[in-house]
Design an enzyme around this catalytic site. Structure first.
Site, PDB file in Angstrom:
ATOM      1  N   ARG A 119     -25.790  -2.455   5.827  1.00 25.42           N
ATOM      2  CA  ARG A 119     -24.993  -3.483   6.271  1.00 25.42           C
ATOM      3  C   ARG A 119     -25.753  -4.691   6.983  1.00 25.42           C
ATOM      4  NH1 ARG A 119     -20.283  -5.073   3.001  1.00 25.42           N
ATOM      5  NH2 ARG A 119     -21.051  -4.139   0.248  1.00 25.42           N
TER       6      ARG A 119
ATOM      7  N   LYS B 283       0.746  -1.060   0.507  1.00 19.01           N
ATOM      8  CA  LYS B 283       0.344   0.322   0.008  1.00 19.01           C
ATOM      9  C   LYS B 283       0.991   1.238  -0.250  1.00 19.01           C
ATOM     10  CE  LYS B 283      -4.329   1.281   2.111  1.00 19.01           C
ATOM     11  NZ  LYS B 283      -5.733   0.734   3.246  1.00 19.01           N
TER      12      LYS B 283
ATOM     13  N   GLU C  14     -20.496  -5.220   9.170  1.00 16.53           N
ATOM     14  CA  GLU C  14     -21.185  -4.681  10.265  1.00 16.53           C
ATOM     15  C   GLU C  14     -21.754  -5.694  10.530  1.00 16.53           C
ATOM     16  OE1 GLU C  14     -19.892  -3.552   6.844  1.00 16.53           O
ATOM     17  OE2 GLU C  14     -19.010  -1.825   7.402  1.00 16.53           O
TER      18      GLU C  14
END
Lengths: 633, 633
Positions: free
Chosen positions: B407, B295, B379
Site C-alpha cells: 500500500r 465482535k 500504511e
C-alpha cells in the site's frame, strides 16, 4: 498590537522594494500597505520568470498573501511549513533567500520548482506528489514533542490534494497534536476542475458567511483588555471545547475529525489571514484553517483560465498566450484513439485521476461522457474502481502519469491481478519528464509492473505504434495490459516503418558482433546511432522491443551468439526489462559480454534532452558505446 | 408486510435446521424466531470448524444477523455484496451453497477464507486487504448503470477498514450513485483496538440514541397507508433532501459526504436490520447504514477477548483457549530486540498500522509508549509520517506485514527515498504465509524495494541473525533499510553458527561444480539438502546471502567459475534478487548454466510447508536439483 500599528504608519510612507529587504526577517516589520506593494512585486516577478521558464503559475499567484502571512506570523525555519503540492512554494522561495536565484527556477543547475531541503533550511520537506503534507507534518510535530520543541508545523494543502486518501489518513491521525495547523488552500479548483463530494462539501461551506470574524472579535476583545487579556487567552487554550460550543454554529467535517476549525478566510486579505494564524497559534490542539484563494490572482489571463496556467511552458507575458502548439503529442494521440475504439466497443470506459487534459481524455469526456470518470486525485480509487468495473464485464482504461501510478501498486496487485481482471493502463509521461525533477520522472512503472503476474507492457516507439498497441491491449489482451509512452511529441522517426508492430523486430547484420536492444522513445536514438556507425564501418545488429513484458522467450537463443549485447533502457535498472533480459541470457548460457544502460538513481530537474544525455541514452552516447566495443572486433 | 407476518407465525411452529434449507432462497421464508435459531446454528458451526481449522472468528460471529438480513432483503448474486475485509464472509459462504464445504475452509483444496468469485457467483470480489469495498462497489454500480441493470451493490466495511485512505477516496466518489449502499459494520474494534479521530467520531455517534427508528416510523406509516403509500415512498426518493431536513437532527460526516445516513442500528436485531435495508433500497442515492455489532457475539471467550480471536489458529472449543505457544516467533524476537535498542537510543520510534500484536510491537508500547505509534489501517500514512519523523532526526521503525507494505510503494519512493531519509522497515510475514492465501502471501516486498535507490534489504536466516541485521539497519545504515523475516518461528537451525553475519557466506567445496544460492528461511532447506547430497557423493558449494540488496558486486567474479548456479528464492521472480544476480552474472561473462527457483504466480491457500514444496523451495526439492545437475558432472 498598537505599537505595531504606530510602526506601520511611519513605514507606510516609505517606498519599500522586495530586493531591499532582509528576508524573511524584515517582512515582519512591514505595514499592511507595504505588504500589498511587496505582494505586487512578487506577482510580477513570478509572471516574468514563469513566462520564460515555464512552471506552475496560477496556484502560486493565489498564495502570495498566504505565504507572506505565514512568514510574518511564524518563524521559519524553526516553525516548519509543509507545502502540498509543493509547486505552490514560489513565494516561499522568493521570501527565503532565493529571490535572485528565482530566475533559474526549473532550469538545469537552477533552483527546483518544488521545496528542496538541500536548497534551503526553510524547505522542510520535498513534495511533488499530492496529499502528503498532513502525514509529514504529523511526523514533524511528534518529533518536536519528543524533543521538547514548542514550535509549530503548518501543512498547506490544496483542495485538490485534499481528495487523496493519504490526506484523510493524516487527518485521522492528527487528533492529539498540540502544534499542528492545517491550512486548506481552497481555490475551488483541482488541476482540471474538482470532483467528488468533498469538493461539493467545501463549496457549500465556502459560500457560507465566514464566522471567523466572530471568533476573532471575541478573542481580540479578550486579549486587548489589560490584565484579563492574556490569561483569558490562555484559558481559551485549555477550554477549547467550551469556546467552540459558544462560537461554532455547525460542526464541520473537520471539526468532527478533531480539529478546531476557522474559516472561510479571504486568502487575499493579509490582515484577516494574519489574525487567524495568530489565533490558531494559541490553541493547544490541531487547528484547521479554511482559506479561500483565487487561482491566478492578480494576472488576468491566469485568473480567467486557471487550468491553462496550472502548469505551463513558456508564454507571452503581455497577452497571456501560452506557447501551445496545435500539433499532437502522445497524450492527444492516445486520447483520440481511445475515443475511436470506445465508439465501436461500448464496454470501454475511460478513467483519469484529475489529469483529464494532461492525459488527452478531454476528447473522451466530450464525446462519451457517460463512460468517462474523473475520480479526482485518487489513484488508488481509480484502480480499484476500475477493478469493480472490470469484474462485471466492462473494459476500463486508466490513463495516468507514470509517477502517479506509484500510488496504486497494491491496488494493481490485490484488486486487479489476483482477480485476473482486464485493466488497460495508459502510462503517460513514462521515462524522463524534465523540469519537474525527481518527484515526477516516470522511472518506476516498469519495475512496479514486471513483478505482477499476467501483466503485459508495450512501449511503442511512435504514434502509429501507440495505436497498434492500444488496439492489442484493449481488444485482445487479458489481465493488466499497459501501454507506456513518453511526455511530449513523436520526434521525426528515423527507423523503417516495416519495424512497426506489437511484438519485436530483430534486424541482423551478418558482420556484426554487437547487438543493441532498446524500446520506446530510446529506440530511435539507438537506430540513429546504428546508422551513423554503420557508415563508419562499425556494423551492429538491432533488437527493437515493442512488447517489453513478457519478454519473448525465443529471443535468448536467437541472440546468444553475439559477443556483446547492450541494452539501452529509459527506466530504473533493477526490475527493468534489461534485468529480465540479462537473467534470461544467463539462463540460456550466454557467454559474451552483456551491458546495460539504464537509470540507477533519482534524476534532478533538467531538460529532457539533457537528462537523456546524462543517462547515456542519446544517439551520441549510443555511438560512443559502439565505437568503444566495435573496435575490439 | 402483514402477509409476511402471517406466514411467519405459521412457520414459527416448525423446527427448521440449516441443512434442510435451500439456500439462500429459502432464507426469505423464515420467521424471525426461525432466523434466530438458524443464526445460532451458524455460530455453532463456525466455532466448531474454526476451532479446528483456525481462521477469523470474532468478526464472523459479529456479522451473522447482518449477513442473513442481506440475503433476506436482497437477491444475490444479482445484487452484489462486497465484503471489506473479506474475512467476515463466513456466514455468507455458509448461506450460499458452501455449508458442507465449510469444514474445509482455509485447508489446501478446500474453500478460501476470503470471498472468491471462482468459488461461487455469490462472491462478487476477492478482498484480503482492507478499505477496498467502496471503490469496488462504485465500479460495479457504474457498470450496472451502463448496462441498465437496476440491482443494488452493498459494500460491507468494518470500522477498522474505514480508516484506510482508499475508503475515503471511495466515499468521495460515490456521491452520484443511485444503487449503492455502504454498511459500516462498526464493532468499535479494529484488529487491535481502534485509533484516530474517525474512530472517536464513530464512538460519539454510536453512543447517541438511534434515530433510524424515527425515520422508519415515518416511512412505514407512509408506505402502509393505502393509495398514498408507494407514491409517497417514490416522492421520498426524489426529495430526499427535504426528508432529510425534517428527520435528521445533526448532519453526520457521512451525510456531509453525500450519503443518506441511517443509524446506529443494532446489528444483532434481525428485524431492525431488515427494515433499514428495505428502506435504504428505496432511495435513489447512496445510502450509508451504520450498524453496531459485537465482535465475537454468541461465543463468550471471543466476546471477552475479540483481539485474541481476530485471527486464530486452532483453539479448544470448550475453554476458548487458543493454542498459543509461549515460545518466541520472528515477530516477538523483533519486538523485544527493538525495545532493547530503543532504550539505549532515544531517537528510535516504533510504528504499526493496526498490527501491534501481529508484529510484536506490544512490548514497545508497554515499555516506551511515548515513542510508539499505532496509526490504524493506514500504511501510506505510516510511511509518510515516518518520513516526517526522520526529517527531523528521529529513527522510525515501521513493522509491517510484507503484503500490506504494498500500500505504501509511492510513499517509500517519493516521501522517503527521494529525501534520503533513514527509515527502517521490519517486514514481517515475508514469503509464503499459508492459509490466508493469495491476498496475503508476502512475495512482493523485494521487487518493490529493489527498484528504489539507496535501499538495503536483509533476510536473516534465524533469530540471532535477525538481531544482527536490526542493529545494522537501525544503528548504522542510511536510507531505507529493510529487514525481512518469515511468519512463524525459527526452525531447528542446521547450518553452522559461523555463517551468521549481515553480509554473505560463501562455502566452497573444491570438488563442486554446482553453486547453490539462497537467503532467509529458504537457506536452511538448501543447507540441509547440501548435507544430504554431500553424503551421497554430490558435492555442492553454498552461498548464503544475508544482505540481499545491494548484491555484493565482488560475488560475480568469485562464483563465475561454476558450471551450474542455482538460486532458490522465496519471492517473486521478476525484480527479485535472483534476477539481479542473474543479470550481474551475464554482465561478468558467466558462461555456465544459471537457474532460478522462485515464485511466478499467485499462490492459493495451503500450509506453509506445502506451499514451499510446491514452489520447489523445500529440502526435498533442492535435493532433486542437485541429483539432476550433479550427475552431469
Amino acid at each position: 498590537m498598537s505599537m505595531m500599528n504606530n510602526l506601520d504608519k511611519k513605514q507606510e510612507m516609505q517606498e519599500i522594494h522586495l530586493d531591499q529587504l532582509q528576508l524573511p526577517q524584515e517582512l515582519k516589520k512591514l505595514s499592511y500597505p507595504q505588504c500589498r506593494r511587496i505582494a505586487k512585486e512578487i506577482r510580477s516577478l513570478m509572471v516574468r520568470v514563469i513566462s520564460r521558464n515555464g512552471g506552475h503559475l496560477a496556484s502560486n499567484l493565489g498564495t502570495v498573501e498566504l505565504t507572506m502571512a505565514l512568514h510574518r506570523v511564524f518563524d521559519s525555519p524553526q516553525d516548519k511549513f509543509v507545502w502540498d503540492v509543493g509547486h505552490q512554494c514560489y513565494t516561499h522561495k522568493i521570501l527565503t533567500g532565493r529571490m535572485r536565484d528565482f530566475q533559474t527556477i526549473r532550469k538545469e543547475n537552477g533552483i527546483s520548482g518544488f521545496p528542496k531541503p538541500d536548497e534551503s533550511p526553510h524547505d522542510a520537506f520535498i513534495s511533488g506528489h499530492s496529499s502528503t503534507s498532513i502525514s509529514v507534518a504529523c511526523g514533524i510535530a511528534e518529533s518536536m514533542r519528543l524533543r521538547g520543541d514548542n514550535h509549530h508545523v503548518v501543512a498547506i494543502i490544496g483542495d485538490g490534494a485534499m481528495t487523496g486518501g493519504l490526506a484523510f489518513e493524516g487527518l485521522n491521525n492528527a487528533g492529539k497534536l498540540k502544534n499542528l495547523i492545517v491550512i486548506l488552500n481552497d481555490n475551488n479548483m483541482s488541476i482540471s476542475g474538482n470532483v467528488g463530494s468533498v469538493s461539493g462539501y467545501l463549496r457549500s461551506i465556502r459560500e457560507k458567511e465566514s464566522y471567523v470574524r466572530t471568533k476573532q472579535a471575541v478573542e481580540k476583545v479578550l486579549v486587548n483588555t489589560p490584565h484579563v487579556g492574556m490569561p483569558v487567552a490562555k484559558v481559551l487554550k485549555g477550554t477549547k471545547d467550551g469556546v467552540r460550543n459558544i462560537l461554532v454554529r455547525q460542526a464541520t467535517l473537520f471539526e468532527q475529525m478533531g480539529f478546531v476549525y476557522f474559516g472561510p478566510v479571504d486568502g487575499h486579505d493579509q490582515q484577516d489571514l494574519e489574525e487567524v494564524l495568530r489565533t490558531a497559534r494559541r490553541y493547544d490542539c490541531p487547528v484547521f484553517i479554511h482559506v479561500k484563494t483565487i487561482k491566478g490572482k492578480g494576472y488576468l489571463p491566469a485568473e480567467k483560465n486557471p487550468s491553462q496556467f496550472h502548469g505551463v511552458s513558456k508564454f507571452d507575458m503581455m497577452t497571456g498566450n501560452p506557447e501551445i502548439s496545435g500539433a499532437d503529442c502522445y497524450s492527444t494521440v492516445f486520447g483520440k484513439e481511445l475515443v475511436h475504439l470506445a465508439k465501436e466497443h461500448p464496454q470501454i470506459c475511460a478513467i483519469t485521476a484529475a489529469m483529464k487534459y494532461g492525459t488527452g481524455l478531454q476528447y473522451f469526456e466530450a464525446e462519451i461522457p457517460e463512460r468517462f470518470f474523473d475520480v479526482g486525485i485518487a489513484e488508488q480509487h481509480a484502480v480499484t474502481f476500475a477493478a469493480g468495473l472490470a469484474s462485471t464485464g466492462m473494459v476500463p482504461v486508466f490513463a495516468v502519469y507514470s509517477t502517479f501510478l506509484q500510488r496504486a501498486y497494491d491496488q494493481l496487485v490485490h484488486d486487479v491481478a489476483i482477480g485476473g481482471h482486464h485493466l488497460v493502463l495508459g502510462i503517460d509521461r513514462a521515462g524522463v519528464v524534465g523540469e519537474d525533477g525527481e518527484t515526477h520522472q516516470g522511472m518506476f512503472d516498469i519495475p512496479m509492473l514486471t513483478s505482477i503476474p499476467n501483466t503485459t507492457i508495450y512501449a511503442p516507439a511512435c504514434y502509429e505504434e501507440l495505436r497498434l498497441c492500444m488496439q492489442q491491449a484493449i481488444l485482445r489482451d487479458t489481465g493488466i495490459a499497459a501501454v507506456r509512452y513518453p511526455r511530449g511529441d513523436e520526434k521525426l522517426m528515423s527507423f523503417p516503418r516495416g519495424e512497426l508492430n506489437t511484438d519485436y523486430t530483430l534486424t541482423e547484420d551478418e558482420n556484426a558482433d554487437i547487438l543493441l536492444i532498446s524500446y520506446g522513445r530510446t529506440y530511435d536514438a539507438v537506430y540513429r546511432a546504428h546508422c551513423t556507425c554503420q557508415k563508419s564501418g562499425y556494423p551492429t545488429s538491432l533488437l527493437k522491443l515493442t512488447r517489453i513484458l513478457p519478454v519473448a522467450q525465443e529471443l535468448a537463443e536467437l541472440v546468444k551468439r553475439y559477443q556483446t549485447i547492450i541494452f539501452f533502457e529509459e527506466s530504473m535498472e533493477n526490475g527493468g526489462i534489461s534485468s529480465i533480459f540479462g537473467t534470461m541470457l544467463a539462463e540460456h548460457g550466454f557467454g559474451g559480454r552483456y551491458m546495460r544502460v539504464a537509470c540507477t538513481d533519482f534524476l534532478r530537474h533538467a531538460s529532457i534532452p539533457s537528462l537523456l544525455e546524462r543517462l547515456k541514452l542519446s544517439e551520441h552516447a549510443v555511438c560512443r558505446y559502439i565505437y568503444e566495443y566495435g573496435k575490439k572486433n
